[in-house]
Each structure stands twice: as C-alpha cells, then as structure tokens.
Design a protein around this motif. Structure first.
Motif, PDB file in Angstrom:
ATOM      1  N   LEU A 135      23.156  20.815  69.369  1.00 60.02           N
ATOM      2  CA  LEU A 135      22.459  22.049  69.741  1.00 60.02           C
ATOM      3  C   LEU A 135      21.350  22.409  68.761  1.00 60.02           C
ATOM      4  CD1 LEU A 135      25.542  24.222  70.799  1.00 60.02           C
ATOM      5  CD2 LEU A 135      24.020  22.879  72.260  1.00 60.02           C
ATOM      6  N   LEU A 136      21.182  21.630  67.724  1.00 62.26           N
ATOM      7  CA  LEU A 136      20.136  21.907  66.745  1.00 62.26           C
ATOM      8  C   LEU A 136      18.771  21.504  67.302  1.00 62.26           C
ATOM      9  CD1 LEU A 136      21.823  20.495  63.498  1.00 62.26           C
ATOM     10  CD2 LEU A 136      21.797  22.877  64.286  1.00 62.26           C
ATOM     11  N   SER A 137      17.723  22.081  66.720  1.00 64.56           N
ATOM     12  CA  SER A 137      16.365  21.676  67.077  1.00 64.56           C
ATOM     13  C   SER A 137      16.092  20.296  66.486  1.00 64.56           C
ATOM     14  CB  SER A 137      15.357  22.678  66.522  1.00 64.56           C
ATOM     15  OG  SER A 137      15.309  22.597  65.104  1.00 64.56           O
ATOM     16  N   GLY A 138      14.994  19.680  66.899  1.00 63.80           N
ATOM     17  CA  GLY A 138      14.651  18.364  66.380  1.00 63.80           C
ATOM     18  C   GLY A 138      14.490  18.363  64.871  1.00 63.80           C
ATOM     19  N   GLY A 139      13.838  19.394  64.355  1.00 64.10           N
ATOM     20  CA  GLY A 139      13.657  19.493  62.905  1.00 64.10           C
ATOM     21  C   GLY A 139      14.963  19.676  62.168  1.00 64.10           C
ATOM     22  N   GLN A 140      15.859  20.487  62.743  1.00 59.82           N
ATOM     23  CA  GLN A 140      17.163  20.725  62.110  1.00 59.82           C
ATOM     24  C   GLN A 140      18.017  19.465  62.137  1.00 59.82           C
ATOM     25  OE1 GLN A 140      18.280  24.002  64.584  1.00 59.82           O
ATOM     26  NE2 GLN A 140      17.216  25.523  63.336  1.00 59.82           N
ATOM     27  N   LYS A 141      17.928  18.690  63.217  1.00 60.16           N
ATOM     28  CA  LYS A 141      18.660  17.423  63.272  1.00 60.16           C
ATOM     29  C   LYS A 141      18.159  16.469  62.197  1.00 60.16           C
ATOM     30  CE  LYS A 141      19.690  17.575  68.234  1.00 60.16           C
ATOM     31  NZ  LYS A 141      19.358  17.019  69.573  1.00 60.16           N
ATOM     32  N   GLN A 142      16.842  16.446  61.975  1.00 59.97           N
ATOM     33  CA  GLN A 142      16.291  15.584  60.940  1.00 59.97           C
ATOM     34  C   GLN A 142      16.762  16.031  59.555  1.00 59.97           C
ATOM     35  OE1 GLN A 142      15.416  12.604  59.896  1.00 59.97           O
ATOM     36  NE2 GLN A 142      13.750  12.571  61.379  1.00 59.97           N
ATOM     37  N   MET A 143      16.792  17.333  59.339  1.00 55.73           N
ATOM     38  CA  MET A 143      17.287  17.863  58.071  1.00 55.73           C
ATOM     39  C   MET A 143      18.746  17.475  57.849  1.00 55.73           C
ATOM     40  SD  MET A 143      15.625  21.692  58.255  1.00 55.73           S
ATOM     41  CE  MET A 143      13.868  21.911  58.585  1.00 55.73           C
ATOM     42  N   LEU A 144      19.548  17.556  58.911  1.00 58.46           N
ATOM     43  CA  LEU A 144      20.956  17.188  58.813  1.00 58.46           C
ATOM     44  C   LEU A 144      21.115  15.706  58.510  1.00 58.46           C
ATOM     45  CD1 LEU A 144      23.956  17.784  59.063  1.00 58.46           C
ATOM     46  CD2 LEU A 144      23.737  17.635  61.560  1.00 58.46           C
ATOM     47  N   ILE A 159      14.537   6.104  54.267  1.00 57.20           N
ATOM     48  CA  ILE A 159      14.275   7.146  55.263  1.00 57.20           C
ATOM     49  C   ILE A 159      13.263   6.626  56.271  1.00 57.20           C
ATOM     50  CG2 ILE A 159      13.574   9.533  55.644  1.00 57.20           C
ATOM     51  CD1 ILE A 159      14.261  10.168  52.775  1.00 57.20           C
ATOM     52  N   ASP A 160      13.654   6.597  57.537  1.00 57.20           N
ATOM     53  CA  ASP A 160      12.834   6.005  58.599  1.00 57.20           C
ATOM     54  C   ASP A 160      12.216   7.091  59.481  1.00 57.20           C
ATOM     55  OD1 ASP A 160      11.631   4.279  60.338  1.00 57.20           O
ATOM     56  OD2 ASP A 160      13.471   3.289  61.015  1.00 57.20           O
ATOM     57  N   GLU A 161      10.909   7.240  59.411  1.00 53.51           N
ATOM     58  CA  GLU A 161      10.123   8.117  60.275  1.00 53.51           C
ATOM     59  C   GLU A 161      10.653   9.556  60.326  1.00 53.51           C
ATOM     60  OE1 GLU A 161       7.332   7.389  61.625  1.00 53.51           O
ATOM     61  OE2 GLU A 161       7.236   5.309  62.273  1.00 53.51           O
ATOM     62  N   PRO A 162      10.743  10.244  59.175  1.00 50.04           N
ATOM     63  CA  PRO A 162      11.292  11.604  59.196  1.00 50.04           C
ATOM     64  C   PRO A 162      10.433  12.629  59.938  1.00 50.04           C
ATOM     65  CG  PRO A 162      10.377  11.101  57.035  1.00 50.04           C
ATOM     66  CD  PRO A 162      10.392   9.808  57.817  1.00 50.04           C
ATOM     67  N   SER A 163       9.140  12.349  60.128  1.00 54.75           N
ATOM     68  CA  SER A 163       8.274  13.322  60.800  1.00 54.75           C
ATOM     69  C   SER A 163       8.169  13.091  62.303  1.00 54.75           C
ATOM     70  CB  SER A 163       6.861  13.284  60.193  1.00 54.75           C
ATOM     71  OG  SER A 163       6.152  12.134  60.616  1.00 54.75           O
ATOM     72  N   LYS A 164       8.786  12.024  62.805  1.00 59.39           N
ATOM     73  CA  LYS A 164       8.610  11.635  64.197  1.00 59.39           C
ATOM     74  C   LYS A 164       9.047  12.740  65.163  1.00 59.39           C
ATOM     75  CE  LYS A 164       9.779   7.903  67.431  1.00 59.39           C
ATOM     76  NZ  LYS A 164      10.537   6.629  67.596  1.00 59.39           N
ATOM     77  N   GLY A 165       8.112  13.156  66.022  1.00 58.41           N
ATOM     78  CA  GLY A 165       8.422  14.134  67.055  1.00 58.41           C
ATOM     79  C   GLY A 165       8.527  15.570  66.586  1.00 58.41           C
ATOM     80  N   LEU A 166       8.199  15.836  65.339  1.00 57.63           N
ATOM     81  CA  LEU A 166       8.349  17.186  64.803  1.00 57.63           C
ATOM     82  C   LEU A 166       7.029  17.945  64.829  1.00 57.63           C
ATOM     83  CD1 LEU A 166      10.623  16.575  61.683  1.00 57.63           C
ATOM     84  CD2 LEU A 166      11.286  16.927  64.072  1.00 57.63           C
ATOM     85  N   ALA A 167       7.119  19.261  64.984  1.00 61.64           N
ATOM     86  CA  ALA A 167       5.938  20.112  64.935  1.00 61.64           C
ATOM     87  C   ALA A 167       5.360  20.101  63.523  1.00 61.64           C
ATOM     88  CB  ALA A 167       6.308  21.542  65.340  1.00 61.64           C
ATOM     89  N   ILE A 169       4.471  22.352  61.395  1.00 59.16           N
ATOM     90  CA  ILE A 169       5.081  23.266  60.419  1.00 59.16           C
ATOM     91  C   ILE A 169       6.429  22.734  59.933  1.00 59.16           C
ATOM     92  CG2 ILE A 169       6.245  24.715  62.152  1.00 59.16           C
ATOM     93  CD1 ILE A 169       5.557  27.118  60.341  1.00 59.16           C
ATOM     94  N   VAL A 170       7.151  22.033  60.818  1.00 58.18           N
ATOM     95  CA  VAL A 170       8.435  21.442  60.436  1.00 58.18           C
ATOM     96  C   VAL A 170       8.202  20.211  59.564  1.00 58.18           C
ATOM     97  CG1 VAL A 170      10.609  20.494  61.272  1.00 58.18           C
ATOM     98  CG2 VAL A 170       9.475  22.307  62.563  1.00 58.18           C
ATOM     99  N   VAL A 171       7.159  19.446  59.882  1.00 54.83           N
ATOM    100  CA  VAL A 171       6.804  18.293  59.055  1.00 54.83           C
ATOM    101  C   VAL A 171       6.553  18.736  57.616  1.00 54.83           C
ATOM    102  CG1 VAL A 171       5.050  16.514  58.633  1.00 54.83           C
ATOM    103  CG2 VAL A 171       5.873  16.922  60.958  1.00 54.83           C
ATOM    104  N   GLU A 172       5.877  19.853  57.447  1.00 52.19           N
ATOM    105  CA  GLU A 172       5.608  20.379  56.109  1.00 52.19           C
ATOM    106  C   GLU A 172       6.904  20.699  55.369  1.00 52.19           C
ATOM    107  OE1 GLU A 172       2.839  23.562  55.887  1.00 52.19           O
ATOM    108  OE2 GLU A 172       1.303  22.546  57.056  1.00 52.19           O
ATOM    109  N   LYS A 173       7.868  21.270  56.074  1.00 52.76           N
ATOM    110  CA  LYS A 173       9.155  21.596  55.451  1.00 52.76           C
ATOM    111  C   LYS A 173       9.888  20.329  55.023  1.00 52.76           C
ATOM    112  CE  LYS A 173      10.011  25.955  57.920  1.00 52.76           C
ATOM    113  NZ  LYS A 173      10.926  26.667  58.871  1.00 52.76           N
ATOM    114  N   VAL A 174       9.912  19.342  55.899  1.00 53.09           N
ATOM    115  CA  VAL A 174      10.575  18.079  55.576  1.00 53.09           C
ATOM    116  C   VAL A 174       9.872  17.398  54.407  1.00 53.09           C
ATOM    117  CG1 VAL A 174      11.127  15.760  56.432  1.00 53.09           C
ATOM    118  CG2 VAL A 174      11.501  17.746  57.902  1.00 53.09           C
ATOM    119  N   MET A 175       8.544  17.427  54.422  1.00 49.65           N
ATOM    120  CA  MET A 175       7.764  16.815  53.353  1.00 49.65           C
ATOM    121  C   MET A 175       8.044  17.496  52.014  1.00 49.65           C
ATOM    122  SD  MET A 175       3.665  16.052  53.277  1.00 49.65           S
ATOM    123  CE  MET A 175       3.182  17.779  53.263  1.00 49.65           C
ATOM    124  N   ASP A 176       8.058  18.809  52.016  1.00 50.95           N
ATOM    125  CA  ASP A 176       8.351  19.543  50.777  1.00 50.95           C
ATOM    126  C   ASP A 176       9.741  19.205  50.253  1.00 50.95           C
ATOM    127  OD1 ASP A 176       5.885  20.749  50.877  1.00 50.95           O
ATOM    128  OD2 ASP A 176       6.608  22.626  51.741  1.00 50.95           O
TER     129      ASP A 176
END
Length: 235
Positions: A135-144, A159-167, A169-176
């Motif tokens: 039930l998580l969003s795509g970004g939350q699933k990547q974080m998990l 880590i394989d393609e962590p930004s794939k399919g993410l908005a 603003i979410v890419v920035e969070k994952v990158m940080d």
C-alpha cells in the motif's frame, strides 16, 4: 583507499544469451562507484552476478581479497554485501515493520541503532510502520527496499536504479538519503538519472554491450560531452 570489490574479465550467460562479455572494475572502500550505460548494456546483470543470482561463467570476483564468484547468494550476503534490486523486492503482504524484521540478521544493539538511523533518514517508514508494503507509494517502497539492505551491518550496498519511476521531488529525497549513507558504507550504484549519478558518484564505469569500455573520476565524465553522448545518449 583500499580496493574492496574487484571484477576481472567477468562473463555471464542467461540461458543461451551471452550478457556479460568482459566486465572489469574496482570499488574502493568508502566511495560511491556508479555503473552507467544504455538500457540492456548489462548493468543489472552485473549486480546480480556479484550476488550470485546470475552466476559468472568466467573471470574473477573478489570481495575483501576473497574470491566469491562460486559462492551461493546467501553466503555472499553474509560477507557483508546488501542488495537493493531494481524491482525493490519488498513483501507486499507484510507491514513495514515486518519487512524490516525479516531483513534483520539479528536484533542486537548495533542493529537497533542502525534501524533508528534509517527511520530518521526515511521518516515516512516510521509514519507508516504498521502499513502493508503493497500500500506504500512508489517512493516509499524504494525507501523500504534501501532500508532493508542498510539495516544490517553491511560493508557494501549494491543499489539498482533507485530513481526509476519516481517523481523528481522523491528522487531528491532518495538522493539526499544515499548521500548521507555514503558516509557510513561503500556503495555500487546503477542509475540512469545522470544528474543523480553524477552528484552522488565518486567514480564511474561505463558498460556497453556487456563490456567495460570507460572509467575514471566522475568529474571527467561530467566534462566529456562526447563520451556522454556516445554511451549514455545525453548531452
């Protein structure tokens, strides 16, 4: 810096297909090494080969000076290599809490400290601690997915393609978050988003048609328009 992981003339078949035809690269401890190349070049297969999921048919893979090419995947993981697959690989029917507990090798004080650190890094996971992974969003699933690999005392993360399919603003969070994690662990990153890859990465290797064709400090690639255009399709 010492070499932590080394691939030397690695070849891998998937069925009858000769996917990797000569992969060579070194990963230095404490750095972020980025594998770049067009879709289908062999980047994901390279990570899977390191983990023993697609066993190498030729060549050598050493981790901390120990040959790991012929080891089963669970032994490789026990050596201290965490893997974040392209499809995230979370358990949709389990809660965030249960996903994390399944991933933990133990629940000692050090693991609890790492869990506290990762929940501070990804506050959404703490917020949805009792929510099912599916039930998580795509970004939350990547974080998990990243959190599950990081929570153990791993010396290296693939880590394989962590930004794939993410908005964006979410890419920035994952990158940080990865920028913070690089202070504590060595990272091998496959990433198509060049802005993200060039910001995080210390060194790059370009894979083309299953072979390593170029490598160097990330700043070199940032300044080489022709190389980016030829192998990555970007100006």
């Amino acid at each position: 810096m010492s070499v932590q992981l080394k691939l030397d003339q690695v070849e891998t078949y998937i069925g009858q297909y000769h996917i990797l035809q000569g992969i060579n690269f070194e990963v230095r401890k404490g750095e972020v090494t980025v594998l770049l190349g067009r879709n289908g070049a062999g980047k994901t297969t390279t990570l899977r080969t390191i983990m023993g999921l697609n066993p190498a048919s030729k060549g050598s893979i050493t981790y901390n000076n120990e040959e790991i090419k012929s080891l089963p995947t669970y032994h490789i993981a026990q050596k201290g290599i965490g893997y974040v697959p392209e499809d995230q690989g979370i358990f949709a029917q389990l809660t965030v809490e249960e996903n994390m507990k399944v991933a933990m090798k133990s629940e000692n004080d050090e693991t609890k400290e790492r869990l506290a650190y990762i929940l501070n890094l990804f506050p959404d996971l703490k917020k949805f601690w009792k929510k099912h992974g599916g039930l998580l969003s795509g970004g939350q699933k990547q974080m998990l997915s990243i959190a599950r690999a990081y929570v153990n005392d791993n010396d290296m993360l693939l880590i394989d393609e962590p930004s794939k399919g993410l908005a964006p603003i979410v890419v920035e969070k994952v990158m940080d978050s990865i920028m913070q994690m690089k202070e504590k662990t060595t990272i091998v990153l496959v990433e198509q988003n060049f802005m993200m890859a060039s910001t995080i990465g210390d060194r790059f290797y370009i894979i083309d048609d299953g072979r390593t064709v170029h490598d160097g400090p990330m700043n070199v690639l940032k300044e080489d328009d022709e190389m980016r255009r030829k192998y990555l399709g970007i100006a």
